[in-house]
Enzyme design. Structure first.
Site: not given
Length: 259
Positions: A22, A24
Site C-alpha cells: 500500500d 499512504d
C-alpha cells in the site's frame, strides 16, 4: 529523505517472491491527500467541501478537492513540493535497501487508492521508483489549465470496497497474469504490506504460505485481530504486525534462511 545506496536497475525475471505495498501510511507516514491539501494558502479545506464526502466515494471527493485547489491557484510546483516533503514510514527505506540487495528474489508492486502522480513523484524523489515492476492506482495528471485531474482506477462488483478500487480484484488478476507470463510458474510466497481497512480484502486472497504485514494498531491490524478472535476460517495467511520496516526485514530474512 535518503535513498538506499548503490541503486541499480532491472532485476532478472522469475523472482520467487512477490511483495505488494500500500502507499499512504505504509510507504509514506501519512495520507498523501492530507499533504497535498497543505499546499492550499490556508492549508485546509473549507467546511462545505470537507463535509461533502460520501462514504465509499472518496475518489469522487478528491476530484472535487483538486478542482477547488486549482481554482485557488495552487500550482503543479506547489503540489509536487508538498508531495516530495512527505516523510517515509519508519524503517521503510531500510526495507527498500534490503529488497534492493535481493532483487533476484523479490518482485515489487504498489496497490494504492492514492493516485499515480503522487506515488510516482514520491518514489522518484526517494530514488526507489525503479524497484517497482508495477503501480496499481488511480490515474492522475495535470490538464492544460493546471488542474490535477483524478480518475477512478476501475469498476468492480465487490461490496466491501470503495466503488473505484477493489484491491483483491487487482491482486488476483495480477497473480494470474504474472503466472502466465512466467511460463506457468506461480510465486512461492506473496507478502502484502498495508495499514488500512481497504487492505483487508486483498489479504483474504492470500494463502497459507503467504504473509500479511499490517501496520500495528492501524485499522488493518485491528480488523485482522477481530477476525482472528472470531476464528474466521476465511483468513489463511500468516499475520506479522509491523511498527518499522525493519520488522519486515527481520521476517523476510528468516523466510530466506528457512527456504
Amino acid at each position: 529523505m535518503t535513498a538506499p545506496p548503490n541503486l541499480s536497475h532491472a532485476a532478472p525475471q522469475q523472482q520467487c517472491f512477490l511483495v505488494l505495498f500500500d502507499f499512504d501510511e505504509t510507504i509514506i507516514n501519512e495520507s498523501s491527500d492530507d499533504a497535498v491539501v497543505r499546499a492550499l494558502p490556508g492549508q485546509h479545506l473549507p467546511d462545505w467541501l470537507r463535509n461533502s464526502y460520501r462514504e465509499g466515494h472518496y475518489n469522487e471527493h478528491m476530484q472535487k478537492v483538486l478542482v477547488y485547489m486549482a481554482e485557488q491557484g495552487v500550482s503543479e510546483d506547489s503540489i509536487r513540493s508538498a508531495v516530495e516533503k512527505i516523510q517515509p514510514s519508519p524503517g521503510l527505506l531500510s526495507l527498500f535497501q534490503y529488497l534492493q540487495s535481493h532483487q533476484q528474489e523479490f518482485e515489487l508492486a504498489v496497490v494504492s487508492d492514492a493516485n499515480m502522480y503522487i506515488i510516482e513523484t514520491w518514489l522518484e524523489r526517494a530514488g526507489v521508483r525503479h524497484l517497482f515492476r508495477k503501480i496499481f492506482t488511480n490515474p492522475a495528471s495535470f490538464d492544460d489549465t493546471g488542474c490535477l485531474v483524478l480518475l477512478p482506477f476501475h469498476s468492480h462488483s465487490c461490496s466491501c470496497c470503495p466503488e473505484n478500487m477493489c484491491k483483491q480484484v487487482i491482486l488476483r488478476e495480477y497473480l494470474a497474469g504474472r503466472q502466465k507470463e512466467r511460463g506457468g510458474a506461480p510465486f512461492q510466497k506473496v507478502f502484502y504490506i498495508g495499514d488500512g481497512a481497504n487492505d483487508i480484502c486483498p489479504s483474504l486472497a492470500l494463502g497459507p504460505r503467504d504473509t500479511a504485514f499490517p501496520r500495528r494498531d492501524f485499522p488493518m491490524h485491528k480488523l485482522l485481530l477481530e477476525r482472528q478472535q472470531a476464528q474466521a476460517a476465511k483468513f489463511k495467511a500468516n499475520v506479522v504486525p509491523w511498527v518499522s520496516g525493519e520488522d519486515i526485514v527481520d521476517c523476510l530474512k528468516k523466510i530466506m534462511e528457512e527456504r
